[in-house]
Design a protein around this motif. Structure first.
Motif, PDB file in Angstrom:
ATOM      1  N   SER A 188       0.837  -1.192   0.000  1.00  0.00           N
ATOM      2  CA  SER A 188       0.000   0.000   0.000  1.00  0.00           C
ATOM      3  C   SER A 188       0.879   1.252   0.000  1.00  0.00           C
ATOM      4  CB  SER A 188      -0.891   0.015   1.242  1.00  0.00           C
ATOM      5  OG  SER A 188      -1.445   1.303   1.439  1.00  0.00           O
ATOM      6  N   PRO A 189       0.795   2.069  -1.060  1.00  0.00           N
ATOM      7  CA  PRO A 189       1.621   3.283  -1.101  1.00  0.00           C
ATOM      8  C   PRO A 189       1.315   4.231   0.052  1.00  0.00           C
ATOM      9  CG  PRO A 189       0.651   2.864  -3.258  1.00  0.00           C
ATOM     10  CD  PRO A 189       0.021   1.908  -2.298  1.00  0.00           C
ATOM     11  N   GLU A 190       0.046   4.321   0.429  1.00  0.00           N
ATOM     12  CA  GLU A 190      -0.329   5.232   1.509  1.00  0.00           C
ATOM     13  C   GLU A 190       0.368   4.841   2.808  1.00  0.00           C
ATOM     14  OE1 GLU A 190      -2.611   3.660  -0.454  1.00  0.00           O
ATOM     15  OE2 GLU A 190      -3.181   5.369  -1.709  1.00  0.00           O
ATOM     16  N   TRP A 191       0.333   3.544   3.126  1.00  0.00           N
ATOM     17  CA  TRP A 191       0.966   3.076   4.359  1.00  0.00           C
ATOM     18  C   TRP A 191       2.484   3.203   4.276  1.00  0.00           C
ATOM     19  CZ3 TRP A 191      -1.076   2.240   8.959  1.00  0.00           C
ATOM     20  CH2 TRP A 191      -2.462   2.047   9.050  1.00  0.00           C
ATOM     21  N   LEU A 192       3.058   2.766   3.160  1.00  0.00           N
ATOM     22  CA  LEU A 192       4.514   2.820   3.032  1.00  0.00           C
ATOM     23  C   LEU A 192       5.012   4.260   3.054  1.00  0.00           C
ATOM     24  CD1 LEU A 192       7.185   1.387   2.736  1.00  0.00           C
ATOM     25  CD2 LEU A 192       6.861   1.439   0.252  1.00  0.00           C
ATOM     26  N   ASN A 193       4.379   5.135   2.305  1.00  0.00           N
ATOM     27  CA  ASN A 193       4.786   6.539   2.299  1.00  0.00           C
ATOM     28  C   ASN A 193       4.662   7.148   3.695  1.00  0.00           C
ATOM     29  OD1 ASN A 193       5.350   6.507  -0.461  1.00  0.00           O
ATOM     30  ND2 ASN A 193       3.322   7.229  -1.029  1.00  0.00           N
ATOM     31  N   GLY A 194       3.586   6.798   4.399  1.00  0.00           N
ATOM     32  CA  GLY A 194       3.391   7.311   5.755  1.00  0.00           C
ATOM     33  C   GLY A 194       4.477   6.833   6.703  1.00  0.00           C
ATOM     34  N   PHE A 195       4.793   5.550   6.644  1.00  0.00           N
ATOM     35  CA  PHE A 195       5.847   5.014   7.516  1.00  0.00           C
ATOM     36  C   PHE A 195       7.219   5.587   7.141  1.00  0.00           C
ATOM     37  CE2 PHE A 195       2.947   1.309   8.502  1.00  0.00           C
ATOM     38  CZ  PHE A 195       2.807   1.620   9.855  1.00  0.00           C
ATOM     39  N   ALA A 196       7.452   5.811   5.849  1.00  0.00           N
ATOM     40  CA  ALA A 196       8.722   6.410   5.425  1.00  0.00           C
ATOM     41  C   ALA A 196       8.860   7.823   5.987  1.00  0.00           C
ATOM     42  CB  ALA A 196       8.827   6.421   3.900  1.00  0.00           C
ATOM     43  N   LEU A 197       7.793   8.599   5.925  1.00  0.00           N
ATOM     44  CA  LEU A 197       7.824   9.948   6.502  1.00  0.00           C
ATOM     45  C   LEU A 197       8.015   9.902   8.010  1.00  0.00           C
ATOM     46  CD1 LEU A 197       5.016  11.693   4.429  1.00  0.00           C
ATOM     47  CD2 LEU A 197       7.459  12.290   4.442  1.00  0.00           C
ATOM     48  N   LEU A 198       7.373   8.940   8.644  1.00  0.00           N
ATOM     49  CA  LEU A 198       7.520   8.788  10.093  1.00  0.00           C
ATOM     50  C   LEU A 198       8.970   8.428  10.444  1.00  0.00           C
ATOM     51  CD1 LEU A 198       5.877   8.841  12.738  1.00  0.00           C
ATOM     52  CD2 LEU A 198       5.523   6.374  12.433  1.00  0.00           C
ATOM     53  N   TYR A 199       9.570   7.555   9.650  1.00  0.00           N
ATOM     54  CA  TYR A 199      10.980   7.203   9.850  1.00  0.00           C
ATOM     55  C   TYR A 199      11.855   8.453   9.789  1.00  0.00           C
ATOM     56  CZ  TYR A 199      15.710   5.700   8.777  1.00  0.00           C
ATOM     57  OH  TYR A 199      17.073   5.562   8.785  1.00  0.00           O
ATOM     58  N   LEU A 200      11.693   9.236   8.721  1.00  0.00           N
ATOM     59  CA  LEU A 200      12.516  10.430   8.554  1.00  0.00           C
ATOM     60  C   LEU A 200      12.287  11.416   9.697  1.00  0.00           C
ATOM     61  CD1 LEU A 200      14.560  11.989   6.827  1.00  0.00           C
ATOM     62  CD2 LEU A 200      12.600  12.964   5.587  1.00  0.00           C
ATOM     63  N   SER A 201      11.043  11.586  10.099  1.00  0.00           N
ATOM     64  CA  SER A 201      10.737  12.486  11.219  1.00  0.00           C
ATOM     65  C   SER A 201      11.427  12.018  12.492  1.00  0.00           C
ATOM     66  CB  SER A 201       9.227  12.549  11.452  1.00  0.00           C
ATOM     67  OG  SER A 201       8.575  13.041  10.320  1.00  0.00           O
ATOM     68  N   GLY A 202      11.387  10.728  12.742  1.00  0.00           N
ATOM     69  CA  GLY A 202      12.052  10.177  13.915  1.00  0.00           C
ATOM     70  C   GLY A 202      13.558  10.373  13.872  1.00  0.00           C
ATOM     71  N   ARG A 203      14.149  10.194  12.690  1.00  0.00           N
ATOM     72  CA  ARG A 203      15.601  10.364  12.553  1.00  0.00           C
ATOM     73  C   ARG A 203      16.007  11.823  12.776  1.00  0.00           C
ATOM     74  NH1 ARG A 203      17.463   6.548  14.348  1.00  0.00           N
ATOM     75  NH2 ARG A 203      19.340   7.780  14.162  1.00  0.00           N
ATOM     76  N   VAL A 204      15.221  12.756  12.209  1.00  0.00           N
ATOM     77  CA  VAL A 204      15.531  14.183  12.391  1.00  0.00           C
ATOM     78  C   VAL A 204      15.396  14.543  13.869  1.00  0.00           C
ATOM     79  CG1 VAL A 204      14.756  16.529  11.879  1.00  0.00           C
ATOM     80  CG2 VAL A 204      14.991  14.858  10.028  1.00  0.00           C
ATOM     81  N   ALA A 205      14.324  14.074  14.507  1.00  0.00           N
ATOM     82  CA  ALA A 205      14.131  14.355  15.935  1.00  0.00           C
ATOM     83  C   ALA A 205      15.281  13.762  16.745  1.00  0.00           C
ATOM     84  CB  ALA A 205      12.792  13.798  16.406  1.00  0.00           C
TER      85      ALA A 205
END
Length: 138
Positions: free
Chosen positions: A81-98
């Motif tokens: 699912s692109p929606e789920w994968l894209n969402g988790f990818a953004l969450l990953y990046l947000s977590g890494r930046v934080a």
């Protein structure tokens, strides 16, 4: 290549993750120069040292980026699912930046929270890919 279009956010996050690693490397290099650290020698393990914290943030991102890439590719190639994968990818990046920012500023609890967010996002990416793979394989 049309199959990749729905995953354009995940592909963007791959590029932004590369930029994040580059930025972290630049911060470590500048911090080392300012601390007059001799290249090739170990950095003293001292959480009070910005150089140490910057180096650990950089190393931790390096430790997780391979998993991120593998899970992203697995999920994309499994037509997750692109929606789920894209969402988790953004969450990953947000977590890494934080994680990076809170590590730089010595905020241990918030740093750990950023790490946990990126860790959970990686598991979500794998789960999304596995769910799709199991459905395609059936």
């Amino acid at each position: 290549m049309d199959f990749i279009v729905p995953y354009n956010i995940t592909v963007l996050v791959m590029g932004l993750s590369g930029l994040l690693i580059w930025l972290q490397l630049a911060v470590v290099d500048v911090a080392a120069i300012m601390a007059k650290h001799t290249p090739g020698y170990a950095i003293a393990e001292d959480h009070r040292s910005f150089l140490f914290r910057a180096h650990r943030a950089f190393a931790n991102t390096n430790e997780s980026i391979g998993v991120f890439i593998l899970f992203a590719l697995f999920s994309i190639l499994s037509l997750a699912s692109p929606e789920w994968l894209n969402g988790f990818a953004l969450l990953y990046l947000s977590g890494r930046v934080a994680h990076m920012l809170f590590y730089y500023f010595g905020q241990k609890l918030l740093r750990s929270t950023g790490f946990a967010i990126s860790y959970i996002a990686l598991l979500g990416m794998f789960g999304t890919g596995l769910f799709a793979w199991l459905n395609v394989s059936s």
